[in-house]
Design a protein around this motif. Structure first.
Motif, mmCIF file in Angstrom:
data_model
loop_
_atom_site.group_PDB
_atom_site.id
_atom_site.type_symbol
_atom_site.label_atom_id
_atom_site.label_comp_id
_atom_site.label_asym_id
_atom_site.label_seq_id
_atom_site.Cartn_x
_atom_site.Cartn_y
_atom_site.Cartn_z
ATOM 1 N N GLN A 143 49.247 57.134 43.712
ATOM 2 C CA GLN A 143 47.379 56.327 43.907
ATOM 3 C C GLN A 143 47.597 54.612 43.676
ATOM 4 N N ALA A 144 48.289 54.337 43.067
ATOM 5 C CA ALA A 144 49.147 52.751 42.742
ATOM 6 C C ALA A 144 49.180 52.392 44.710
ATOM 7 N N PHE A 145 49.627 52.630 45.010
ATOM 8 C CA PHE A 145 50.943 52.480 46.461
ATOM 9 C C PHE A 145 50.674 53.461 47.603
ATOM 10 N N PRO A 146 49.941 53.819 48.393
ATOM 11 C CA PRO A 146 49.611 54.643 48.713
ATOM 12 C C PRO A 146 50.898 54.820 50.067
ATOM 13 N N SER A 147 51.772 53.043 50.017
ATOM 14 C CA SER A 147 52.948 53.473 51.482
ATOM 15 C C SER A 147 53.838 54.379 50.750
ATOM 16 N N MET A 148 53.588 54.552 49.593
ATOM 17 C CA MET A 148 54.444 55.946 49.521
ATOM 18 C C MET A 148 54.583 57.343 49.241
ATOM 19 N N LYS A 149 53.577 57.814 49.988
ATOM 20 C CA LYS A 149 53.082 59.125 50.882
ATOM 21 C C LYS A 149 54.220 59.283 52.294
ATOM 22 N N LYS A 150 53.897 58.177 52.480
ATOM 23 C CA LYS A 150 55.087 58.217 54.017
ATOM 24 C C LYS A 150 56.856 57.490 54.022
ATOM 25 N N TYR A 151 57.349 57.265 52.532
ATOM 26 C CA TYR A 151 57.833 56.880 52.315
ATOM 27 C C TYR A 151 58.604 58.547 51.524
ATOM 28 N N LEU A 152 57.440 59.068 51.021
ATOM 29 C CA LEU A 152 58.263 59.926 50.378
ATOM 30 C C LEU A 152 58.490 61.317 51.447
ATOM 31 N N ILE A 153 57.471 61.771 52.120
ATOM 32 C CA ILE A 153 57.788 62.606 53.402
ATOM 33 C C ILE A 153 59.058 62.254 54.926
ATOM 34 N N GLU A 154 59.028 60.741 54.888
ATOM 35 C CA GLU A 154 60.338 60.791 55.586
ATOM 36 C C GLU A 154 61.164 60.432 55.163
ATOM 37 N N ASP A 155 61.662 60.202 53.270
ATOM 38 C CA ASP A 155 62.850 60.028 53.142
ATOM 39 C C ASP A 155 63.065 61.170 53.135
ATOM 40 N N HIS A 156 62.270 62.035 52.499
ATOM 41 C CA HIS A 156 62.565 63.686 52.441
ATOM 42 C C HIS A 156 63.448 64.378 53.322
ATOM 43 N N ARG A 157 62.357 64.272 55.083
ATOM 44 C CA ARG A 157 62.732 64.964 56.052
ATOM 45 C C ARG A 157 64.046 63.953 56.651
ATOM 46 N N ARG A 158 64.143 63.003 56.568
ATOM 47 C CA ARG A 158 65.778 62.448 56.376
ATOM 48 C C ARG A 158 67.096 63.132 55.854
ATOM 49 N N VAL A 159 66.869 63.466 55.132
ATOM 50 C CA VAL A 159 68.000 63.760 53.940
ATOM 51 C C VAL A 159 68.085 65.428 54.614
ATOM 52 N N PHE A 160 66.542 65.909 54.942
ATOM 53 C CA PHE A 160 66.886 67.570 55.812
ATOM 54 C C PHE A 160 67.683 67.352 56.698
ATOM 55 N N GLU A 161 66.910 66.660 57.633
ATOM 56 C CA GLU A 161 67.265 66.423 58.898
ATOM 57 C C GLU A 161 69.326 66.294 59.219
ATOM 58 N N ALA A 162 69.929 65.801 57.310
ATOM 59 C CA ALA A 162 70.807 65.254 57.647
ATOM 60 C C ALA A 162 71.879 66.456 57.268
ATOM 61 N N VAL A 163 70.891 67.135 56.291
ATOM 62 C CA VAL A 163 72.202 67.755 56.023
ATOM 63 C C VAL A 163 72.002 69.034 56.812
ATOM 64 N N VAL A 164 71.602 69.639 57.686
ATOM 65 C CA VAL A 164 71.206 70.692 59.143
ATOM 66 C C VAL A 164 71.793 69.869 60.145
ATOM 67 N N ALA A 165 72.809 69.032 60.357
ATOM 68 C CA ALA A 165 73.281 67.953 61.093
ATOM 69 C C ALA A 165 74.759 68.555 61.010
ATOM 70 N N ARG A 166 75.078 69.136 59.198
ATOM 71 C CA ARG A 166 76.597 68.970 58.598
ATOM 72 C C ARG A 166 76.950 66.902 59.014
ATOM 73 N N ASN A 167 76.119 66.628 58.687
ATOM 74 C CA ASN A 167 76.623 64.899 58.433
ATOM 75 C C ASN A 167 76.680 64.214 56.740
ATOM 76 N N PRO A 168 77.759 64.854 56.248
ATOM 77 C CA PRO A 168 77.791 64.043 55.019
ATOM 78 C C PRO A 168 77.962 62.862 54.772
ATOM 79 N N ASP A 169 78.474 62.156 55.569
ATOM 80 C CA ASP A 169 77.817 60.540 55.093
ATOM 81 C C ASP A 169 76.258 60.623 55.914
#
Length: 246
Positions: A188-214
């Motif tokens: 609520q104090a930092f609306p920019s967090m919404k995009k960060y939370l969604i996109e950051d978690h998506r990047r993490v998810f995609e890296a796991v699916v790609a089986r790229n540990p680094d």
């Protein structure tokens, strides 16, 4: 009636606990096995029967043994979820320990995500995908959103297929869910967090699916760093408000 010696208490308990621990580690005792009688155990350890009885009752409360009438004391497989309550009560009262717990969380999750890149199966990917969708759906909700964040990170640990990492991570559940909820309150104090939370978690998810540990490790660490930066900004804002109100 056999009395417990005054100086026997603490050392006696240690002897009973050590007896069970050492035999479990050695494999000479397993869940389902029956212990020797209280009398024989007292003689073997050189402590009184009342103390053995007290120690076994304490172990029973911890879920390590089960005392059955007319049968004896049975070794059980303890419910490790009790660690969650223990950690929450033991550490919640120490404000300076929270940062230390968060560092432990980083260590656990970063090792877990590397293992997940190697070991995750289709069910793990589906669990992560569902958790990611829940994060987007609850982006404006503190309670549900905080739990969605926790479940995503929990899913990473489960995808590692490491029972030890899963137990350690779950032992901090009470503290971690509180931390996730606190972060969601910052939206609520930092609306920019919404995009960060969604996109950051998506990047993490995609890296796991790609089986790229680094890539997965780097994405997760960056996610932690950005989250910490938002918390610092919130603390600075609170400090400035208090200063202005004086």
């Amino acid at each position: 009636m056999e009395l417990k010696r005054p100086d026997e208490g603490e050392k006696g308990f240690e002897k009973v606990f050590a007896f069970l621990r050492d035999r479990l580690l050695a494999g000479s005792l397993k869940p389902g096995d029956r212990l020797i009688s209280e009398r024989d155990l007292a003689i073997q350890l050189g402590v009184s029967r009342p103390l053995v009885r007290e120690a076994l009752r304490a172990l029973s409360m911890l879920g390590i043994v089960e005392i059955r009438d007319r049968i004896g004391t049975i070794v059980t497989r303890p419910d490790v979820s009790v660690l969650n309550d223990f950690f929450t009560f033991a550490l919640a009262q120490q404000a300076d320990m929270l940062d230390d717990v968060m560092q432990a969380r980083v260590a656990i999750e970063c090792q877990a995500i590397r293992l997940a890149c190697e070991r995750a199966d289709i069910a793990d990917f589906e669990r992560l995908r569902a958790a990611l969708a829940k994060i987007a759906d609850t982006i404006d909700e503190a309670d549900a959103g905080g739990m969605a964040d926790f479940e995503f990170h929990r899913s990473i640990v489960l995808a590692s297929h490491s029972e030890t990492l899963a137990v350690l991570h779950n032992s901090m559940k009470g503290l971690l869910t509180h931390s996730h909820r606190s972060r969601r309150e910052l939206v609520q104090a930092f609306p920019s967090m919404k995009k960060y939370l969604i996109e950051d978690h998506r990047r993490v998810f995609e890296a796991v699916v790609a089986r790229n540990p680094d890539r997965a490790d780097a994405a997760l660490r960056k996610h932690f760093e950005i989250g910490n930066e938002y918390r610092r900004r919130a603390l600075v804002g609170e400090h400035d408000k208090r200063k202005a109100s004086r």
